[in-house]
Write a protein that holds these residues in place. Structure first.
Motif, short mmCIF file in Angstrom:
data_model
loop_
_atom_site.label_atom_id
_atom_site.label_comp_id
_atom_site.label_asym_id
_atom_site.label_seq_id
_atom_site.Cartn_x
_atom_site.Cartn_y
_atom_site.Cartn_z
N GLY A 48 0.81 -1.21 0.00
CA GLY A 48 0.00 0.00 0.00
C GLY A 48 0.84 1.27 0.00
N ALA A 49 0.60 2.08 1.02
CA ALA A 49 1.23 3.39 1.07
C ALA A 49 2.75 3.30 1.23
CB ALA A 49 0.63 4.20 2.22
N GLY A 50 3.25 2.26 1.89
CA GLY A 50 4.70 2.09 2.04
C GLY A 50 5.35 1.93 0.67
N ARG A 51 4.66 1.19 -0.20
CA ARG A 51 5.17 1.01 -1.56
C ARG A 51 5.15 2.35 -2.30
NH1 ARG A 51 2.22 -3.87 -3.58
NH2 ARG A 51 0.57 -2.36 -3.83
N ASP A 52 4.12 3.16 -2.05
CA ASP A 52 4.05 4.48 -2.71
C ASP A 52 5.21 5.37 -2.29
OD1 ASP A 52 1.72 3.62 -3.80
OD2 ASP A 52 0.40 4.82 -2.51
N ILE A 58 8.23 4.40 -1.42
CA ILE A 58 9.42 3.94 -2.16
C ILE A 58 9.38 4.45 -3.60
CG2 ILE A 58 10.54 1.84 -3.09
CD1 ILE A 58 11.16 2.22 -0.18
N THR A 59 8.19 4.44 -4.20
CA THR A 59 8.04 4.95 -5.57
C THR A 59 8.38 6.44 -5.62
OG1 THR A 59 6.30 3.33 -5.93
CG2 THR A 59 6.42 5.14 -7.51
N ARG A 60 7.85 7.20 -4.65
CA ARG A 60 8.12 8.65 -4.64
C ARG A 60 9.60 8.94 -4.40
NH1 ARG A 60 2.92 11.98 -2.22
NH2 ARG A 60 1.35 10.69 -3.20
N MET A 61 10.30 8.01 -3.75
CA MET A 61 11.74 8.19 -3.55
C MET A 61 12.51 7.84 -4.83
SD MET A 61 12.13 6.47 0.23
CE MET A 61 13.62 7.15 0.90
N GLY A 62 11.80 7.27 -5.80
CA GLY A 62 12.45 6.87 -7.05
C GLY A 62 13.24 5.58 -6.89
N LEU A 63 12.88 4.77 -5.88
CA LEU A 63 13.67 3.56 -5.59
C LEU A 63 12.97 2.27 -6.00
CD1 LEU A 63 15.04 4.44 -2.01
CD2 LEU A 63 16.26 4.55 -4.20
N MET A 64 11.78 2.37 -6.63
CA MET A 64 11.01 1.15 -6.87
C MET A 64 11.73 0.16 -7.80
SD MET A 64 8.78 -0.62 -5.87
CE MET A 64 7.26 -0.23 -5.15
N ASP A 65 12.40 0.68 -8.82
CA ASP A 65 13.10 -0.25 -9.73
C ASP A 65 14.20 -1.00 -8.98
OD1 ASP A 65 11.49 0.47 -11.75
OD2 ASP A 65 12.95 1.78 -12.78
N ARG A 66 14.90 -0.25 -8.12
CA ARG A 66 15.97 -0.91 -7.36
C ARG A 66 15.39 -1.91 -6.36
NH1 ARG A 66 19.84 4.00 -5.88
NH2 ARG A 66 18.57 5.15 -7.36
N ALA A 67 14.22 -1.57 -5.78
CA ALA A 67 13.58 -2.49 -4.83
C ALA A 67 13.14 -3.76 -5.56
CB ALA A 67 12.40 -1.81 -4.16
N ARG A 68 12.54 -3.58 -6.74
CA ARG A 68 12.09 -4.76 -7.51
C ARG A 68 13.28 -5.64 -7.89
NH1 ARG A 68 6.82 -5.09 -8.96
NH2 ARG A 68 5.67 -3.13 -9.04
N ALA A 69 14.41 -4.98 -8.20
CA ALA A 69 15.58 -5.75 -8.63
C ALA A 69 16.09 -6.68 -7.52
CB ALA A 69 16.69 -4.79 -9.07
N VAL A 70 15.84 -6.32 -6.26
CA VAL A 70 16.31 -7.19 -5.17
C VAL A 70 15.14 -7.89 -4.46
CG1 VAL A 70 18.49 -6.01 -4.74
CG2 VAL A 70 16.43 -5.22 -3.56
N SER A 71 13.93 -7.79 -5.04
CA SER A 71 12.79 -8.42 -4.36
C SER A 71 12.87 -9.94 -4.53
CB SER A 71 11.47 -7.86 -4.87
OG SER A 71 11.21 -8.33 -6.16
N LEU A 72 12.18 -10.64 -3.66
CA LEU A 72 12.27 -12.09 -3.62
C LEU A 72 11.32 -12.71 -4.63
CD1 LEU A 72 12.27 -12.48 0.25
CD2 LEU A 72 14.23 -12.74 -1.29
N ASP A 73 11.80 -13.74 -5.27
CA ASP A 73 10.97 -14.48 -6.20
C ASP A 73 10.31 -15.59 -5.39
OD1 ASP A 73 9.93 -15.36 -8.50
OD2 ASP A 73 11.73 -16.40 -9.20
N GLN A 74 9.00 -15.51 -5.21
CA GLN A 74 8.39 -16.50 -4.32
C GLN A 74 7.00 -16.90 -4.80
OE1 GLN A 74 7.94 -14.48 -0.62
NE2 GLN A 74 7.25 -12.64 -1.66
N ARG A 75 6.61 -18.09 -4.42
CA ARG A 75 5.31 -18.60 -4.87
C ARG A 75 4.20 -18.28 -3.89
NH1 ARG A 75 6.11 -24.65 -6.83
NH2 ARG A 75 4.05 -24.24 -7.67
N GLY A 76 4.52 -18.06 -2.62
CA GLY A 76 3.50 -17.78 -1.64
C GLY A 76 3.79 -18.49 -0.34
N LEU A 77 2.73 -18.58 0.49
CA LEU A 77 2.87 -19.15 1.83
C LEU A 77 2.23 -20.54 1.86
CD1 LEU A 77 3.30 -18.60 4.97
CD2 LEU A 77 0.94 -17.80 4.94
#
Ligand SMILES: Cc1cc2nc3c(=O)[nH]c(=O)nc-3n(C[C@H](O)[C@H](O)[C@H](O)COP(=O)(O)OP(=O)(O)OC[C@H]3O[C@@H](n4cnc5c(N)ncnc54)[C@H](O)[C@@H]3O)c2cc1C
Length: 410
Positions: free
Chosen positions: A50-54, A56-75
């Protein structure tokens, strides 16, 4: 307080560097003090929702965050022999379910935020605040190692055991509400068959063992939690904490014996009680709390990181817009954040018992309800719950835009 004011931030976790970033953008001078000798790499995944992701986007860091995000199937919940008994894919509830679509290792996020503040922010590692003495114009601060200094504003972003909170608001037991749950997190490199799922295994008695794939192949992020009334233990004695966990988990199935063995070799072992932090107000004069220090919702909610990120953005924005009138700014910070914090602190259905059921029957019922969540009408009820918890509309603060640099506190 002019927008060129000096702000001291205690804690270089998530909220501290995020606040430093926004304050610098508004023209403030910022010093961050961190007790650890460097950035702390530990922790499992934290959700960007939600807003936490927004933010990160406003900081211009979303691409960098996605680049290190975890590849996962779920819980997935598994029984003692490793068979999946219930699961929730990562894309359930539009990516905002128990496991959110963008999960990032806490250490990676802390590094990303810290790097975004360089070279404009001063960091003092391996030190801590020991005294705060404020008057109408500023705060005199003493440190364990550094020489005393005076600041216009002091921010406690130093986690749920905040030293700033203890110095300015009173002892921890007045503000911290234990959830009667203890957790150890650590990284293991032993092979555990996870097939891309974040797997959890419950044992009657309120034990939870979990393992999820890390970002680096072969690396597993493990967790061992147990329910217990408050216990006293030495927070500095890792071996004694590991002995305690080993005793609690004796005889548990699934991969638990392997995880307990590997825990001894982990270099990022972290053990703490799960708790919430609640205060009627987050500022006293020129001292203010941010993130877990002021309003930890507990890892059970999955919202601690979003709260810290949103809190950092709102605190900086209000300070910048109030042109340094700290009373107005800190009052507005409380007013904007309070409803979001109150929603976020509502525990998910079942609370600690939902995460760590105490009997075999309760574990089976939890699995049943998890399976039902994927279907109507439970799906709709849960979707409303997740959406409510993750959302707040971020205010716009013109003075946080890249062009506006003023920065004061009076
Ligand atoms: C090592 C670690 C692992 C974590 N792992 C998880 C996890 O797996 N899952 C989860 O949901 N949450 C985890 N958390 C909590 C999570 O980071 C926070 O709930 C959330 O991100 C809010 O961030 P924060 O900046 O308010 O607090 P934190 O991220 O806790 O940061 C607080 C910082 O303050 C520092 N600090 C503490 N005392 C002092 C002092 N006296 N002086 C100066 N600095 C001080 C700490 O070292 C830390 O760097 C973890 C926290 C830490 C510190």
């Amino acid at each position: 307080m002019e927008n060129s004011a000096n702000v001291l931030v205690s804690g270089a976790g998530i909220g501290g560097p995020a606040l430093a970033y926004w304050l610098r953008r508004a023209g403030f001078s910022v010093t961050v003090i961190e007790r650890a000798p460097g950035l702390r790499p530990g922790g499992q995944a934290v959700d960007l929702r939600g807003a936490g992701r927004d933010v990160i986007t406003r900081m211009g860091l979303m691409d960098r965050a996605r680049a290190v995000s975890l590849d996962q199937r779920g819980l997935a919940f598994v029984n003692a022999s490793g068979r999946i008994t219930a699961r929730m894919p990562a894309d359930s509830f539009g990516g905002e379910g128990i496991v959110s679509e963008i999960e990032i290792l806490r250490g990676d996020l802390a590094q990303l935020l810290h790097d975004a503040t360089l070279p404009d922010v001063e960091y003092l590692f391996d030190d801590t605040i020991t005294g705060l003495d404020q008057d109408a114009d500023g705060v005199d601060v003493t440190f364990e190692k550094a020489a005393p200094r005076r600041f216009d504003l002091v921010v406690g972003a130093d986690g749920s055991h905040s030293v700033v909170r203890a110095l300015a608001f009173g002892p921890e037991q007045q503000h911290v509400r234990p959830l009667d749950l203890y957790t150890a997190w650590f990284t293991v490199t032993e092979p555990v068959q996870l097939d891309g799922w974040f797997q959890l295994h419950n044992t009657p008695g309120g034990l939870v063992a979990s393992a999820r794939p890390g970002r680096i192949p072969g690396e597993i992020k493990a967790g061992l939690s147990f329910r217990s009334k408050p216990i006293s233990y030495d927070r500095g004695d890792t071996t004694a904490q590991q002995d305690l966990i080993e005793r609690r988990f004796a005889g548990a199935g699934w991969e638990v014996p392997r995880l307990v063995r590997a825990m001894r070799d982990a270099d990022d072992f972290f053990f703490d009680s799960m708790s919430q932090v609640r205060l009627d107000r987050w500022s006293r004069g020129r001292v203010v709390l941010l993130g877990d220090a002021g309003y930890c919702p507990s890892p059970l909610t999955g919202l601690g990181t979003s709260l810290a990120l949103v809190g950092a953005y709102v605190l900086a924005g209000e300070l910048a817009e109030a042109r340094g009138d700290h009373r107005t700014a800190l009052g507005n910070y409380d007013r904007v954040m309070r409803p979001y914090v109150e929603q976020a602190q509502e525990l998910p259905p079942g609370g600690a018992g939902g995460y760590a059921p105490s009997s075999a029957l309760a574990i089976r019922l939890r699995d049943l309800s998890m399976r039902a969540m994927n279907h109507w009408p439970m799906h709709n009820i849960m979707a409303a719950q997740f959406a409510k918890a993750g959302n707040v509309t971020l205010p716009d603060y013109p003075r946080l835009s890249p062009a506006a640099r003023s920065g004061s506190v009076h």
